[in-house]
Design an enzyme around this catalytic site. Sequence first.
Site, PDB file in Angstrom:
ATOM      1  N   GLY A  26       0.740  -1.247   0.000  1.00 22.53           N
ATOM      2  CA  GLY A  26       0.000   0.000   0.000  1.00 22.53           C
ATOM      3  C   GLY A  26       0.773   1.303   0.000  1.00 22.53           C
ATOM      4  O   GLY A  26       0.163   2.371  -0.038  1.00 22.53           O
TER       5      GLY A  26
ATOM      6  N   PRO B 227       4.438  -5.205  -1.069  1.00 21.83           N
ATOM      7  CA  PRO B 227       4.381  -4.069  -1.992  1.00 21.83           C
ATOM      8  C   PRO B 227       4.087  -4.527  -3.416  1.00 21.83           C
ATOM      9  O   PRO B 227       4.635  -5.528  -3.878  1.00 21.83           O
ATOM     10  CB  PRO B 227       5.792  -3.484  -1.901  1.00 21.83           C
TER      11      PRO B 227
ATOM     12  N   ARG C  30      -7.192   3.756 -15.113  1.00 26.50           N
ATOM     13  CA  ARG C  30      -7.218   4.318 -13.760  1.00 26.50           C
ATOM     14  C   ARG C  30      -7.793   5.727 -13.688  1.00 26.50           C
ATOM     15  O   ARG C  30      -8.261   6.163 -12.649  1.00 26.50           O
ATOM     16  CB  ARG C  30      -5.824   4.258 -13.115  1.00 26.50           C
TER      17      ARG C  30
ATOM     18  N   TYR D 166     -10.705   5.957 -11.093  1.00 21.67           N
ATOM     19  CA  TYR D 166     -10.402   6.644  -9.825  1.00 21.67           C
ATOM     20  C   TYR D 166     -10.073   8.126  -9.992  1.00 21.67           C
ATOM     21  O   TYR D 166      -9.741   8.793  -9.016  1.00 21.67           O
ATOM     22  CB  TYR D 166      -9.188   6.002  -9.129  1.00 21.67           C
TER      23      TYR D 166
ATOM     24  N   CYS E 111     -15.492   4.714 -27.554  1.00 20.63           N
ATOM     25  CA  CYS E 111     -16.724   5.430 -27.842  1.00 20.63           C
ATOM     26  C   CYS E 111     -17.476   5.802 -26.575  1.00 20.63           C
ATOM     27  O   CYS E 111     -18.579   5.316 -26.328  1.00 20.63           O
ATOM     28  CB  CYS E 111     -17.598   4.596 -28.755  1.00 20.63           C
ATOM     29  N   GLU E 112     -16.845   6.595 -25.738  1.00 26.75           N
ATOM     30  CA  GLU E 112     -17.576   7.200 -24.624  1.00 26.75           C
ATOM     31  C   GLU E 112     -16.780   8.378 -24.084  1.00 26.75           C
ATOM     32  O   GLU E 112     -15.543   8.382 -24.128  1.00 26.75           O
ATOM     33  CB  GLU E 112     -17.887   6.173 -23.536  1.00 26.75           C
TER      34      GLU E 112
END
Length: 433
Positions: free
Chosen positions: A248, A291, A330, A334, A361-362
């Site tokens: 983390g 890690p 990502r 997020y 396509c968005e």
Amino acid sequence: MLCDNITTAPTGRLLFAGQDTVALARQYGTPLYLLDEDKVRENCRTYAAVCRRYFDGRAQPLYASKANAFKRLYQIVEEEGLGIDVVSSGELYTALQAGCDVNRVYFHGNNKTDEDIRYGVERNVGYFVADNLEEIRAIEAEAARQNRRQRVLLRLTPGIDPHTYAAVATGRVDSKFGNAIATGQAGEITAYTLRQPHVELTGFHCHVGSQVFEEDVFEQAAAVMLEFAAHCKQAYGYTAQQLDLGGGFGVRYVESDPSLDIDAKVGRLAAAVREACGRLGMEMPEIRIEPGRSIVANAGMTLYTVGTVKRIPGYKNYVSVDGSMADHPRYALYGSQYTCMLAGKMGEPQTLACSVVGRCCESGDIIQEHVKLPASVCRGDILAVCTTGAYHYSMSSNYNRLPRPPVVMLRGGREHEIAVRRESLADLCRNDV
Ligand code: LLP
């Protein structure tokens, strides 16, 4: 610069791990994932060294391979002597194909399937990190069937809030992971596990979250876990051999992020572990840390080719690239920050404010917003996104039937070779009946 493997040549070209990124893009095509092997090894060695130094050799780092997983990478991590954290039969299979020592593999996951458990036991996986009581029952039954005794760690939630984004916060009592110490469930599952004849309880595990910068989160979690271990000694006469404190540590994606000092972080963690053991009058268990991101993130870079540049006067500018949320998920998931640059125009002032977007396509298919690039940006330029070694290739998809990019490893400032081939159009139909 963000990291010492990102530099600029006198020609104004961006170098990664000492190599010309524009030339690499030409040779291998784009989108292209680069991975700096020397940086991966350096990060592994740093973890191995600090584990030796601060825990008198009684600690081992495990690479959390969900961050990035393919055969060559498992081999490198294995050569550096780290253990491996896997979360699926697929990761275990790949690690075994790469020749990893199965005794050092820890099989995680909050909902292992019966097939996962059967496969892990069959393959003699070193440890299961069991998430819940049902899993202990299933592991016991499978180990009995195969006439084995399976080592397990129990995943516990220490009730610590890591203050990171919600999708990766895992240490709180209300988490979908593990067994809460606060509710008494951690004690119950420990007592139950100790009664199972085909399961050997090796110790306890926790993981509070990912991309964590807060200073004392890891130390707090270690203290809570050690207090629980001391309680188990008293309540059940059980001594935990291992304490696995998860992964983390946060890494630097943009200049304003702090840079990670692994030595200092692990040093502080070791001091907290020793202090708690002293206070509780217990011998220090063997320590594991896991890690993932901080081993591979700064070893990675993605290269794209710029396509359409759209200027909407008075509104916004868009720079489109030949990749997308399928290889760069990502930001969509997020809102993660990244550093983007034009690899062939490093000397030019960055005056054009724009959004770098993908080809899906968005509208949510965004690589990064609020980017500054040279105003001369045009079709054919190479755009680099830094710090993409973790949770990119491993989270990539074939959305919009886009073939996944290859991974090219860089070594010694000169060598480069394909570690994962680019998917072909035929690969996309491989499983279609
Ligand atoms: N150990 C366990 C049990 C974990 O669940 C994780 C990450 C790690 C270790 C490694 O954590 P790291 O050192 O990489 O932070 N996809 C998200 C990250 C998910 C992390 C899940 N667990 C992202 O891209 O930010």
